[in-house]
Design an enzyme around this catalytic site. Structure first.
Site, short mmCIF file in Angstrom:
data_model
loop_
_atom_site.label_atom_id
_atom_site.label_comp_id
_atom_site.label_asym_id
_atom_site.label_seq_id
_atom_site.Cartn_x
_atom_site.Cartn_y
_atom_site.Cartn_z
N GLY B 19 -3.33 -10.20 3.19
CA GLY B 19 -2.55 -9.04 2.79
C GLY B 19 -3.18 -8.47 1.55
N CYS B 20 -2.74 -7.31 1.10
CA CYS B 20 -3.43 -6.67 0.00
C CYS B 20 -2.60 -5.57 -0.63
CB CYS B 20 -4.74 -6.04 0.46
SG CYS B 20 -5.77 -7.10 1.45
#
Lengths: 503, 401
Positions: B19-20
């Site tokens: 994720g980011c």
């Protein structure tokens, strides 16, 4: 001399203490098992284990058991092999049978498992989010050309865009089954269900009865080697046209509908004389090679105002190359029929020993079409023993655009897989033309059963897509990354393009 | 002489999940903004990453060399540098070669050797190759990534650069002294991979020429997207999700010449329900787009910002499963994973909104051309590893440059 070495396969047991002596079983049995002499007396040798009598017995006093006759142990000479020899010694004929291949070949679908999302991407709840199954069958261009429409938007450029595709609300069609092999009420049930489901039924090679005209927008009309029922009117009525080259249950051979099944209605629909055998040649006598197929495809397109034209073939060893040729010949879809597919009549040796499993055919064809960069040019419909929504999902993940169901749809109408369609005496009124039997299926009820089945599978497909974290069927289609195999060897994994579980 | 060096073009031999957080800001008037803004926007999104990758792309940052290709290089060791510089000498006229300006920052360790080069193709070699300058450069990028162990091209476009590495983005930003740069467009990224590759090249943005991509998401349709792309010659075995997004944009925009708006609609398609309600002409376009490009549709959660000389495009997945907020203040358009990032940079935005699922948010710098790839004619198989950096795909690339 004994009249036969072959002993009855089943034993019909009646609990006479419970029996009402009502005679319902006598009336229901299409095989003439029962005689009534104060009480029903069964002749075991005629029983097909179709369960019609069991289902309708008000006292629930009938049971069908296997005839547990002991044979001297011999792994090599199974009782079935011995019986086949005896039967052929008695008759000198080809052994006829029907429905799909029952032999214990590896069921590849049962060795494939699907993925699901956990943490790094969310699964999607089909009860709360849209979950799209809409599928288009037909040729698609490689790209879409657009031009400014002058209002800040875009429109399709001249000659661009997708044309002449069949729109399916769910990626499940009904397999071709001819009127003649099945009853008109079965055809009506299929046609009504197809219309309600937003999918398609297929005439098989028996023509289109006038009673089905109201449903023609949901009917694919087939052109097979016998050309039964084919006319300009027939071609113009179908939503699409299918050239039948082969069938999974009997690759490489033609069809044979016995004269007893050709009554007045069948005769007029097929455009052949009443009471004569309807024999479809093994090959199309105007198709001896791929270039001939191309001519027929385009002849049918010309004749029908460029409706989609598909080609149905049996899955055989070289299926990938054949499918590629078919796509290049201009077909809008390729219908692949695996070797476990059903039939109304086939020589047992052909049904049980010729062809390859549908799973392998899908994988090989889809990959070949991709390797050649022509996967968009045609859709792939897969059939040949699709037994559940799980099979549908796995077939689509392997690369099929849609699947077709024949055996399962007949089961929805009562079929118990007794493998006796060719006798024309189906007690369930499915594969018969005897009026006293065909009236056993009310098309309205049949349509409801079929609609229920496909709805149920579609809901399950949506659940599967949700678990996979995608909300449209095209994101599963050909996504073999979402499949893993269990218990298949390395070579098979390679053929299927699937990794083993754990990798 | 053999040395033990990692293949710099490799991140991992398996698919990395993660994720980011991300941001993008563009002043459509072309006015320049300090890189400090981009750092700030990422700093408030600190918790969206785990310190295993941060990076930025800035556009218009090299006004003194606007017509040179700016190569940002990562080297494992001196030998890799020497090998690459030998290649440069052979194929390019290098007008400036210098170490990237950096400063020591706590938390940034194991930095590779970081150099930048301002160069142009050697005119006679370019002519001999019969390629456009862009094609020539991409071939060189690919050649370096695939054949020089321990060397990686972080970016290669004109008047732009990618600054990325292992660390939190604000650390990376300060490490690269981004506050000393000014650009008209910035994108930033904070990475949360689910493993610890510790590879500087694996951080976002991914870049080819002036085209960069930052990506937050997990493409659940990766399997079919990659098989679809392989049909067109792209090679994405064992790559990242970001790679399929990058290739799909390349396919739709450059090769199939779709307008940006429609390319975005093909990748994050409207629902059939919505399409069925559209006016007829629009419906025909969307039906065709969805049916033809269905295998390329990016399904599953994502937010993406594409940056290029001339602007940026931000795009969400079709049912908005990853966050993306947008705001406008005068000529400035900003997007980020969190509104806090926007408000950290723009105190009082004129408007703040949530871009709808599948609706691209587009910023165009006034007066700048759009063909975002320049004069590029490469076959997809030739640009594979330049963007992906996976070892597997590098092995299959034929190097002819």
């Amino acid at each position: 001399m004994p009249t036969s070495f072959i002993q009855p396969e089943f034993k019909v047991k009646i609990d006479y203490d419970k029996c009402h002596k009502c005679g319902r079983c006598v009336q229901q049995c299409g095989w003439g098992v029962y005689n009534f002499n104060e009480r029903p007396i069964p002749d075991d040798s005629k029983c097909r284990a179709c369960h019609r009598c069991v289902t309708y017995c008000p006292a629930h006093c009938i049971s069908i058991e296997k005839n547990q006759l002991a044979y001297r142990d011999n792994d090599n000479w199974s009782p079935a092999a011995r019986k086949a020899v005896w039967r052929q010694a008695e008759t000198g004929g080809v052994l006829l049978t029907s429905m799909g291949n029952p032999l214990p070949y590896t069921r590849i679908f049962d060795h494939l498992v699907l993925d699901a999302c956990q943490v790094t991407n969310p699964s999607i709840d089909p009860l709360r989010e849209p979950m799209e199954l809409r599928t288009f069958i037909g040729h698609k261009p490689d790209s879409v050309g657009v031009e400014p429409d002058g209002n800040g938007g875009f429109r399709l450029a001249e000659g661009e865009g997708m044309k002449n595709n069949l729109m399916l609300d769910t990626p499940i069609l009904f397999s071709p089954m001819s009127y003649g092999s099945v009853s008109l009420n079965v055809h009506k049930s299929l046609a009504m269900a197809a219309q309600r489901l937003g999918t398609f039924m297929n005439t098989g090679e028996g023509g289109l009865h006038a009673d089905l005209f109201p449903y023609q927008d949901n009917v694919i009309v087939q052109v097979a080697s016998g050309r039964f029922g084919v006319s300009p009117d027939y071609l113009s009525r179908g939503a699409a046209i299918e050239i039948k080259i082969g069938q999974g249950a009997k690759p490489g051979i033609g069809g044979h509908l016995p004269g007893e099944k050709i009554n007045k209605e069948v005769s007029s629909t097929r455009m052949i004389p009443q009471g004569t055998d309807a024999i479809s040649p093994a090959p199309h006598h105007d198709i001896y090679s791929i270039e001939d197929l191309r001519q027929l495809i385009y002849a049918l397109k010309e004749a029908s105002g460029y409706k989609p034209v598909g080609v149905k073939i049996a899955a055989v060893h070289n299926v990938a190359a054949i499918a590629s040729g078919i796509v290049r010949a201009g077909a809008d879809y390729v219908y692949l029929d695996g070797f476990k597919g059903g039939t109304g009549a086939a020589p047992q040796v052909i049904r049980d020993h010729i062809g390859i499993p549908i799973e392998i055919a899908i994988a090989a064809v889809d990959q070949r079409l991709r390797d050649e960069g022509i996967r968009n040019w045609a859709s792939v419909i897969a059939a040949g023993s699709i037994r559940s929504s799980a099979d549908v999902a796995k077939a689509i993940a392997l690369g099929a655009d849609a699947v077709a169901i024949g055996s399962a749809s007949l089961m929805a109408l009562g079929c118990h897989l007794c493998q006796s369609c060719h006798t024309g005496s189906c007690s369930w009124g499915i594969t018969t033309q005897k009026p006293e039997l065909t009236r056993r299926i009310d098309p309205e009820w049949g349509a409801e059963q079929l609609t229920n089945l496909v709805h149920a599978w579609s809901h399950e497909l949506q659940e599967i897509l949700g678990a996979l974290g995608v909300n449209a069927i095209e994101s599963l289609r050909g996504s073999r990354e979402r499949l893993r195999s269990i218990g298949l060897d390395e070579q098979m994994n390679k053929v299927l393009g699937v990794k083993p579980a754990g990798m | 002489m053999t040395t033990e060096r990692p293949r710099y073009a490799e991140e991992a031999s398996y698919k990395i999940h993660g994720g980011c957080g991300l941001m993008g800001i563009c002043d459509e008037s072309g006015k320049l903004m300090s890189g400090e803004d981009a750092i700030l926007a990422m700093a408030v999104q600190h918790d969206r990453g785990n310190g295993l990758g941060g990076g930025f792309a800035g556009y218009g940052i090299y006004p003194e060399f606007p017509d040179h290709f700016a190569f940002h290089m990562m080297y494992h060791d001196i030998q890799a540098k020497e090998e690459v510089e030998a290649l440069f000498d052979q194929y390019f006229l290098v007008d400036l070669a210098e170490p990237m300006p950096t400063r020591p920052v706590k938390g940034i360790t194991d930095a590779p050797l970081l150099w930048r080069y301002f160069l142009n193709p050697y005119p006679s070699k370019l002519e001999e190759s019969e390629l456009s300058a862009e094609d020539y450069v991409v071939k060189a990028v690919m050649n370096i990534n695939s054949s020089v162990d321990g060397a990686f091209v972080a970016s290669s476009g004109k008047n732009m650069g990618v600054f990325k590495g292992v660390g939190y983005p604000e650390e990376i930003g300060h490490y690269f002294r981004l506050e000393e740069y000014e650009g008209n467009t910035w994108t930033g990224h904070n990475r949360f991979p689910t493993n610890t590759p510790g590879w500087w090249g694996g951080a976002h943005p991914f870049a080819l020429l002036d085209w960069t991509i930052v990506h937050n998401g997990e493409i659940s349709s990766y399997g079919i997207n990659s098989r679809y792309l392989e049909q067109f010659g792209y090679k994405c075995t064992l790559g990242t999700d970001t790679e399929v997004a990058a290739y799909l944009f390349d396919l739709l925009l450059r090769r199939h010449k779709l307008p940006m708006e429609l390319a975005c609609k093909a990748l994050a398609s409207p629902l059939w329900d919505e399409i069925d309600r559209m006016p007829e002409a629009e419906q025909a376009v969307m039906r065709s787009l969805r049916s033809v490009y269905g295998p390329g549709m990016l399904n599953g959660p994502f937010a993406i910002v594409l940056g290029f000389n001339g602007g940026m495009v931000a795009l969400n997945d079709r049912i908005k499963l990853r966050p993306l907020v947008a705001a406008r203040k005068g000529s400035i358009l900003m997007v980020a994973s969190e509104e806090s990032a926007i408000r950290a940079v723009i105190a009082e935005p004129d408007s703040v909104w949530m871009p709808k699922a599948g609706e691209p948010t587009i910023a165009r710098v006034k007066g700048m051309d759009w063909p975002i790839h320049g004069d590029l004619h490469l076959d997809p198989s030739e640009i594979s590893c330049a963007v992906t950096g996976t070892e597997r795909s590098c092995d299959t690339v034929e190097v002819t440059a």
